[in-house]
Motif scaffolding. Structure first.
Motif, mmCIF file in Angstrom:
data_model
loop_
_atom_site.group_PDB
_atom_site.id
_atom_site.type_symbol
_atom_site.label_atom_id
_atom_site.label_comp_id
_atom_site.label_asym_id
_atom_site.label_seq_id
_atom_site.Cartn_x
_atom_site.Cartn_y
_atom_site.Cartn_z
ATOM 1 N N ALA A 1 -6.632 -0.697 -7.433
ATOM 2 C CA ALA A 1 -7.997 -0.592 -6.913
ATOM 3 C C ALA A 1 -8.707 -1.940 -6.974
ATOM 4 O O ALA A 1 -9.425 -2.323 -6.035
ATOM 5 N N LEU A 2 -8.483 -2.675 -8.055
ATOM 6 C CA LEU A 2 -9.076 -4.006 -8.192
ATOM 7 C C LEU A 2 -8.569 -4.942 -7.103
ATOM 8 O O LEU A 2 -9.353 -5.651 -6.451
ATOM 9 N N PHE A 3 -7.256 -4.932 -6.876
ATOM 10 C CA PHE A 3 -6.685 -5.763 -5.797
ATOM 11 C C PHE A 3 -7.302 -5.393 -4.447
ATOM 12 O O PHE A 3 -7.620 -6.264 -3.630
ATOM 13 N N ASN A 4 -7.439 -4.075 -4.216
ATOM 14 C CA ASN A 4 -7.967 -3.617 -2.929
ATOM 15 C C ASN A 4 -9.410 -4.063 -2.710
ATOM 16 O O ASN A 4 -9.822 -4.348 -1.583
ATOM 17 N N VAL A 5 -10.186 -4.101 -3.795
ATOM 18 C CA VAL A 5 -11.607 -4.450 -3.675
ATOM 19 C C VAL A 5 -11.803 -5.955 -3.496
ATOM 20 O O VAL A 5 -12.614 -6.390 -2.669
ATOM 21 N N ILE A 6 -11.068 -6.756 -4.253
ATOM 22 C CA ILE A 6 -11.312 -8.203 -4.208
ATOM 23 C C ILE A 6 -10.390 -8.918 -3.226
ATOM 24 O O ILE A 6 -10.579 -10.110 -2.968
ATOM 25 N N GLY A 7 -9.403 -8.213 -2.661
ATOM 26 C CA GLY A 7 -8.469 -8.838 -1.729
ATOM 27 C C GLY A 7 -8.971 -8.831 -0.298
ATOM 28 O O GLY A 7 -10.075 -8.356 0.005
ATOM 29 N N THR A 8 -8.142 -9.344 0.592
ATOM 30 C CA THR A 8 -8.519 -9.423 2.009
ATOM 31 C C THR A 8 -8.462 -8.068 2.696
ATOM 32 O O THR A 8 -9.239 -7.800 3.624
ATOM 33 N N LYS A 9 -7.537 -7.215 2.269
ATOM 34 C CA LYS A 9 -7.463 -5.851 2.795
ATOM 35 C C LYS A 9 -6.741 -4.968 1.782
ATOM 36 O O LYS A 9 -6.069 -5.459 0.873
ATOM 37 N N ARG A 10 -6.877 -3.667 1.942
ATOM 38 C CA ARG A 10 -6.281 -2.722 1.010
ATOM 39 C C ARG A 10 -4.759 -2.825 1.038
ATOM 40 O O ARG A 10 -4.142 -2.892 2.091
ATOM 41 N N TYR A 11 -4.175 -2.849 -0.149
ATOM 42 C CA TYR A 11 -2.732 -2.920 -0.356
ATOM 43 C C TYR A 11 -2.113 -4.206 0.185
ATOM 44 O O TYR A 11 -0.901 -4.272 0.406
ATOM 45 N N ALA A 12 -2.950 -5.239 0.383
ATOM 46 C CA ALA A 12 -2.377 -6.539 0.732
ATOM 47 C C ALA A 12 -1.579 -7.089 -0.439
ATOM 48 O O ALA A 12 -0.561 -7.759 -0.263
ATOM 49 N N GLN A 13 -2.051 -6.806 -1.646
ATOM 50 C CA GLN A 13 -1.340 -7.185 -2.868
ATOM 51 C C GLN A 13 -1.010 -5.922 -3.631
ATOM 52 O O GLN A 13 -1.874 -5.068 -3.857
ATOM 53 N N VAL A 14 0.249 -5.787 -4.023
ATOM 54 C CA VAL A 14 0.712 -4.600 -4.742
ATOM 55 C C VAL A 14 1.568 -5.058 -5.910
ATOM 56 O O VAL A 14 2.465 -5.889 -5.745
ATOM 57 N N SER A 15 1.295 -4.521 -7.090
ATOM 58 C CA SER A 15 2.060 -4.921 -8.270
ATOM 59 C C SER A 15 3.464 -4.329 -8.225
ATOM 60 O O SER A 15 3.730 -3.316 -7.557
ATOM 61 N N ASP A 16 4.365 -4.961 -8.961
ATOM 62 C CA ASP A 16 5.728 -4.437 -9.066
ATOM 63 C C ASP A 16 5.728 -3.027 -9.646
ATOM 64 O O ASP A 16 6.540 -2.176 -9.247
ATOM 65 N N GLN A 17 4.799 -2.761 -10.579
ATOM 66 C CA GLN A 17 4.774 -1.437 -11.208
ATOM 67 C C GLN A 17 4.433 -0.344 -10.197
ATOM 68 O O GLN A 17 5.010 0.743 -10.239
ATOM 69 N N VAL A 18 3.499 -0.623 -9.290
ATOM 70 C CA VAL A 18 3.159 0.373 -8.268
ATOM 71 C C VAL A 18 4.332 0.581 -7.317
ATOM 72 O O VAL A 18 4.629 1.711 -6.907
ATOM 73 N N ILE A 19 5.010 -0.493 -6.964
ATOM 74 C CA ILE A 19 6.192 -0.357 -6.097
ATOM 75 C C ILE A 19 7.232 0.521 -6.783
ATOM 76 O O ILE A 19 7.813 1.434 -6.169
ATOM 77 N N ARG A 20 7.481 0.255 -8.055
ATOM 78 C CA ARG A 20 8.462 1.057 -8.789
ATOM 79 C C ARG A 20 8.023 2.520 -8.884
ATOM 80 O O ARG A 20 8.850 3.431 -8.811
#
Length: 490
Positions: A352-371
């Protein structure tokens, strides 16, 4: 009527919920040991693999030594270790023989009770872990029923899970664990009887956070329904996003006619110690919370909320906390409503933090979420949103993680680190950066004493002695001499 017992969570869950797991070091805990022992708690929620990692990373404290010395000072009070299955510090599910070694040394050093918490409520995972614990020692095993609100997590769901796990002779007792403080009085009235009917004569405990003001009342209601112990935080380590404060819980239980097996004088002294420590170290005490219905949607646990708030403030984005909380609710729904208990709150709120401060939602995803979406943490209770799944998996890193190696077998790790390395050091090096373990070993034995009254003076002296103009600092008065030479206390 059997007297109720209290379980003290101050050193582990209180520390994690209120102070980001970094508030207390070994000396702080050891200074509290004698008073904790005198209180007569049913157990002390003492550590986890994450807390062991924090001891190494932030304090250069040996976590094995911490357990060993605490057990020596609290011989009749079981020290509790909570684990999310066959994992130790690292995210990966470990080789069972590696975990056997972990469980062996935890018990050899003094852990007397294990909480087995599988976030997906997978019965075989809990039973397998319980068997390993029992084969390596005589500690109690308590199975967690991790509470959340969803259409899937009904009273029947929890009763069926408890009944299935209860087929194992290695599981001694159960507890209802409410990490986000979502459990209402009305829900306790149906959930606790359903679980008790499923587990027979095995004890049931209650662990209800006070994040939105419900934990005290739901725990009191559970006491009426026959739970054997209630989890509490002492003084500044209770309330807020922690557990109900011990002294207020004790007063309320006695007002309701319950008998509580606790030494009141020792509890008062322990409360005074933690209060003085919190003031000296600048640790904000937990405070009673008003009801906040938004938590029923986003379900963020207190420790994760505290950590995320601190991260945003460090980035100069403290005003975005509301947006991150709102986004957390959306991310949790898209990821199939994982229960917000370690490690999932960290995953969901970080995304959620990445989605809020990034350029778009899910532009950055941690390895843990991928796993997680790959199913490496178990099968989600509800399917992941197909659009989000495609977005996450359609990236090179996802393809790399599909082929990543599994956790090495114990024999391979032993060959890698050398068969002559002590097991306790080996277990840390196998899952942590080597330089952090090196720093811990170089630091040597942890201090065993701590004085809240002396802490501010010692902090000032260290700052003075660290300056380029002050290599030696000495304070003298009749009967007292404090000296720091080249930055070291003498």
């Amino acid at each position: 009527m059997t007297a109720l017992k209290l379980v003290d969570v101050t050193m582990r869950d209180g520390n994690q919920s209120l102070w980001g797991a970094t508030g207390l070091n070994t000396a702080h805990m050891l200074q509290a040991a004698a008073l904790t022992e005198a209180c007569g708690f049913r157990a002390v929620d003492f550590t986890s693999s994450s807390h062991m990692a924090v001891a190494v990373r932030y304090f250069q404290n040996d976590p094995w030594e911490r357990i060993r010395r605490m057990h020596a000072a609290t011989p009749t009070t079981p020290l509790q270790f909570i684990t999310t299955g066959l994992r130790f510090i690292a995210w990966q599910q470990a080789d069972p023989e590696f975990m056997r070694l972990v469980y062996r040394h935890l018990q050899l050093n003094g852990i007397g009770r294990f909480v087995l918490l599988d976030p997906m409520h997978e019965v075989p995972a809990v039973i397998d872990a319980a068997r390993l614990v029992k084969e390596e020692g005589s500690a109690e095993v308590m199975c967690a029923l991790t509470f959340t609100l969803s259409e899937f997590h009904t009273d029947e769901f929890y009763a069926n899970f408890a009944r299935a796990v209860g087929q194992s002779k290695d599981v001694d007792l159960f507890y209802i664990k409410d990490p986000s403080g979502l459990l209402s009085v009305d829900r306790v009235r149906t959930l606790a009887p359903a679980v008790k009917a499923a587990i027979g004569n095995r004890p049931l405990e209650i662990h209800a956070h006070t994040t939105i003001g419900q934990g005290m009342l739901s725990s009191l209601e559970a006491a009426k329904l026959g739970v054997s112990a209630i989890h509490v935080g002492v003084g500044p380590g209770g309330d807020g996003s922690s557990l109900p404060e011990a002294n207020r819980m004790l007063a309320n239980l006695e007002e309701a006619g319950h008998t509580v097996d606790i030494d009141r004088d020792a509890l008062a002294k322990l409360t005074s110690y933690w209060s003085r420590l919190a003031a000296a170290e600048g640790l904000p005490p937990g405070t009673p919370q008003n009801f906040d219905g938004s938590f029923l949607r986003h379900q963020i646990a207190g420790g994760v909320m505290t950590t995320t708030k601190r991260q945003l403030e460090e980035l100069g984005l403290g005003d975005r906390l509301g947006a991150v909380i709102a986004e957390t609710e959306q991310v949790r729904a898209e990821l199939g409503y994982p229960i917000m208990v370690t490690p999932f709150p960290q995953m969901v709120m970080s995304q959620a933090l990445f989605n809020v401060i990034g350029t778009k939602r899910y532009a950055q995803v941690s390895d843990q979420v991928i796993r997680y979406v790959m199913g490496k943490f178990g099968k989600p209770t509800s399917p992941v949103d197909t659009r989000i799944l495609d977005t996450i998996m359609d990236r090179p890193r996802a393809r790399e993680l599909e082929d990543e190696p599994t956790f090495p077998e114990l024999g391979d790790l032993k060959r890698q680190f050398g068969t002559r390395m002590p097991d306790e050091e080996f277990l840390l090096r196998a899952v942590m950066p080597g330089e952090q373990v090196d720093a811990m070993l170089s630091a040597g034995r942890s201090r065993a004493t701590y004085s809240p009254e002396a802490a501010p003076v010692l902090s000032l002296l260290r700052k003075l002695a660290a300056g380029p103009e002050a290599r030696d600092v000495v304070i003298e008065r009749p009967g007292l001499r404090i000296a720091l030479h080249a930055g070291a206390a003498a």
